[in-house]
Design an enzyme around this catalytic site. Structure first.
Site, PDB file in Angstrom:
ATOM      1  N   THR A 276     -68.571 -34.648 -57.775  1.00 52.44           N
ATOM      2  CA  THR A 276     -69.772 -33.699 -58.316  1.00 52.44           C
ATOM      3  C   THR A 276     -69.271 -32.467 -57.730  1.00 52.44           C
ATOM      4  O   THR A 276     -69.452 -31.295 -58.267  1.00 52.44           O
ATOM      5  CB  THR A 276     -71.178 -33.942 -57.784  1.00 52.44           C
ATOM      6  OG1 THR A 276     -71.570 -35.332 -58.150  1.00 52.44           O
ATOM      7  CG2 THR A 276     -71.974 -33.106 -57.692  1.00 52.44           C
TER       8      THR A 276
ATOM      9  N   SER B   1     -66.516 -40.721 -58.938  1.00 53.71           N
ATOM     10  CA  SER B   1     -65.788 -41.781 -58.105  1.00 53.71           C
ATOM     11  C   SER B   1     -66.490 -43.210 -58.215  1.00 53.71           C
ATOM     12  O   SER B   1     -65.890 -44.139 -57.614  1.00 53.71           O
ATOM     13  CB  SER B   1     -65.936 -41.252 -56.586  1.00 53.71           C
ATOM     14  OG  SER B   1     -67.345 -41.473 -56.449  1.00 53.71           O
ATOM     15  N   SER B   2     -67.324 -43.181 -59.064  1.00 51.74           N
ATOM     16  CA  SER B   2     -67.748 -44.439 -59.557  1.00 51.74           C
ATOM     17  C   SER B   2     -66.616 -45.212 -60.254  1.00 51.74           C
ATOM     18  O   SER B   2     -66.371 -46.775 -60.247  1.00 51.74           O
ATOM     19  CB  SER B   2     -68.920 -44.478 -60.524  1.00 51.74           C
ATOM     20  OG  SER B   2     -69.694 -43.520 -60.203  1.00 51.74           O
TER      21      SER B   2
ATOM     22  N   THR C 239     -69.001 -38.706 -53.945  1.00 46.77           N
ATOM     23  CA  THR C 239     -69.739 -39.137 -52.858  1.00 46.77           C
ATOM     24  C   THR C 239     -69.957 -40.466 -52.977  1.00 46.77           C
ATOM     25  O   THR C 239     -69.922 -41.224 -51.954  1.00 46.77           O
ATOM     26  CB  THR C 239     -70.921 -38.413 -52.516  1.00 46.77           C
ATOM     27  OG1 THR C 239     -71.959 -38.440 -53.688  1.00 46.77           O
ATOM     28  CG2 THR C 239     -70.832 -37.147 -52.139  1.00 46.77           C
TER      29      THR C 239
ATOM     30  N   GLN D 132     -76.956 -57.001 -43.132  1.00 45.64           N
ATOM     31  CA  GLN D 132     -77.379 -56.110 -44.045  1.00 45.64           C
ATOM     32  C   GLN D 132     -78.185 -54.904 -43.413  1.00 45.64           C
ATOM     33  O   GLN D 132     -78.762 -53.912 -43.848  1.00 45.64           O
ATOM     34  CB  GLN D 132     -78.518 -56.745 -44.830  1.00 45.64           C
ATOM     35  CG  GLN D 132     -78.084 -58.082 -45.546  1.00 45.64           C
ATOM     36  CD  GLN D 132     -79.210 -58.641 -46.269  1.00 45.64           C
ATOM     37  OE1 GLN D 132     -80.612 -58.352 -46.456  1.00 45.64           O
ATOM     38  NE2 GLN D 132     -78.995 -60.096 -46.850  1.00 45.64           N
ATOM     39  N   CYS D 133     -78.500 -55.066 -41.905  1.00 47.46           N
ATOM     40  CA  CYS D 133     -79.101 -53.953 -41.245  1.00 47.46           C
ATOM     41  C   CYS D 133     -78.113 -52.591 -40.999  1.00 47.46           C
ATOM     42  O   CYS D 133     -76.777 -52.859 -41.025  1.00 47.46           O
ATOM     43  CB  CYS D 133     -79.543 -54.576 -39.849  1.00 47.46           C
ATOM     44  SG  CYS D 133     -80.815 -55.736 -39.839  1.00 47.46           S
TER      45      CYS D 133
HETATM   46  N1  ASP Z   1     -70.989 -39.429 -59.143  1.00 46.51           N
HETATM   47  C1  ASP Z   1     -70.479 -38.603 -58.519  1.00 46.51           C
HETATM   48  C2  ASP Z   1     -69.193 -39.179 -57.710  1.00 46.51           C
HETATM   49  O1  ASP Z   1     -69.135 -39.971 -56.995  1.00 46.51           O
HETATM   50  C3  ASP Z   1     -71.437 -38.292 -57.224  1.00 46.51           C
HETATM   51  C4  ASP Z   1     -70.995 -37.176 -56.305  1.00 46.51           C
HETATM   52  O2  ASP Z   1     -69.941 -36.911 -56.148  1.00 46.51           O
HETATM   53  O3  ASP Z   1     -71.675 -36.830 -55.500  1.00 46.51           O
HETATM   54  O4  ASP Z   1     -68.025 -38.744 -58.316  1.00 46.51           O
END
Ligand code: ASP
Length: 344
Positions: A14, A59-60, A90, A280-281
């Site tokens: 982003t 980044s997905s 992120t 999972q916590c």
């Molecule tokens: N979808 C974005 C990514 O991870 C989200 C971000 O960068 O905050 O590339």
């Protein structure tokens, strides 16, 4: 080298996106445009060079191939720079920072990931502060001239977090990352306050960097939940393509006590699969001695993942399995604190 030199590596995310008027969606834009948005960087006393990945990605879409390219790039440029800043989306940043922490060995220089929740070209962006402080941290040296943070870390919203301790906790707030089980390495206010006692130091400041780029990705993650069926569980744990499973258990590492559950765990253990127990916590650690079902899992060969995050446990498995085909060795190494990823 007198003045610090920093290599800024732009992978996407982003921070460098802007609205595509035709598709009405955020898309990456080029690096020069990012730098134009942060004229403050020209006040940086040292040198900043940049390297842009092609293609730039959300980044997905990150895959281990990107980590391998990052490790190779850092190795290649290691002697030319005092520190590295990686601009990254992120969404999977905690996976990438965890992976790099295991892939880079003998690190004596900072490798700081950062990004933002709002694109750098927008009025209320968090990207500028994140980028400027990440550069400052990557350049910071102590009076002996050693890097203050010779680690892989994430800098985000005033917090410096060890890379393999970070978790993305918000898709909305500027404070997107937390370090649930390890204190912050630094906090930025008027000054950047480093918790120097908590930062890893190399054994030898003059050691050269080596990289481990061989990874084995035959891992799956099973999050336990009420209503899990034996069929689904068996498919995940005993599948022929599975070499390891991260079991995200309840509380202090607890799981169902029914015979069906333990029988499948034993079956997978008998097949030589590597099973790791993480909780999972968000905070706290697995303790397989606390409850009867934890003890039964330990007896069935499930390895304690302690207070490691799922992200870092996954990266650790990729790395250890890439190093050796001996599952018993991998299990033993999983219980060791290799890069500050677990508390032991
Ligand atoms: N979808 C974005 C990514 O991870 C989200 C971000 O960068 O905050 O590339």
């Amino acid at each position: 080298m007198n003045k610090a030199s920093i290599l800024l590596i732009y992978t996407g995310g982003t921070i460098g996106m802007k609205m595509d008027p035709i598709e009405q969606a955020l898309k990456p834009f080029d690096f020069e445009a990012i730098i134009d948005e942060v004229p403050e960087l020209s006040k940086f006393a040292g040198r900043i060079d940049s390297y842009t990945f092609d293609p730039l990605i959300d980044s997905s879409d990150v895959e281990p191939g990107l980590w391998q390219r990052l490790a190779e790039l850092i190795k290649d440029k290691y002697d030319d720079y005092d520190g590295f800043v990686i601009l990254h989306g992120t969404d999977t940043m905690a996976y990438s920072s965890s992976a790099l922490s295991f892939m880079l060995d003998g690190l004596t220089k900072p490798v700081i990931f950062t990004g933002s929740q709002l694109p750098i070209g927008t009025l209320r962006t968090d990207g500028k502060e994140n980028l400027i402080s990440a550069v400052e941290i990557a350049a910071a040296k102590d009076p002996e001239g050693h890097a203050i943070v010779p680690e892989v870390a994430i800098y985000f919203d005033s917090k410096l977090i060890r890379g393999n301790r970070a978790v993305k906790v918000s898709s909305e707030h500027f404070s997107a990352f937390q370090s649930p089980n390890y204190p912050l390495l630094a906090e930025a206010g008027i000054n950047i306050r480093y918790n120097t006692d908590l930062i890893r130091r190399p054994l030898d400041w003059y050691s050269s960097l080596s990289i481990n780029t061989k990874l084995d990705m035959r891992v799956s993650i099973l999050k336990l939940h009420p209503g899990m069926t034996p069929q689904v569980m068996r498919a995940v744990l005993c599948g022929p393509e599975t070499r390891a499973v991260i079991m995200e258990t309840y509380g202090a590492g607890n799981a169902p006590t029914g015979d069906w559950f333990l029988n499948i765990v034993r079956e997978a253990g008998g097949m030589g699969k590597i099973l790791v127990n993480v909780t999972q916590c968000l905070t706290g650690s697995v303790d397989m001695d606390l409850y009867a079902n934890g003890k039964a899992m330990a007896r069935a060969g499930v390895v304690n993942g302690y207070d490691g995050t799922t992200e870092s446990t996954l990266a650790k498995l990729f790395f250890l399995m890439g190093k050796s085909s001996d599952n018993e060795w991998v299990k033993e190494m999983l219980t060791k604190n290799l890069k500050g990823e677990i508390t032991k």
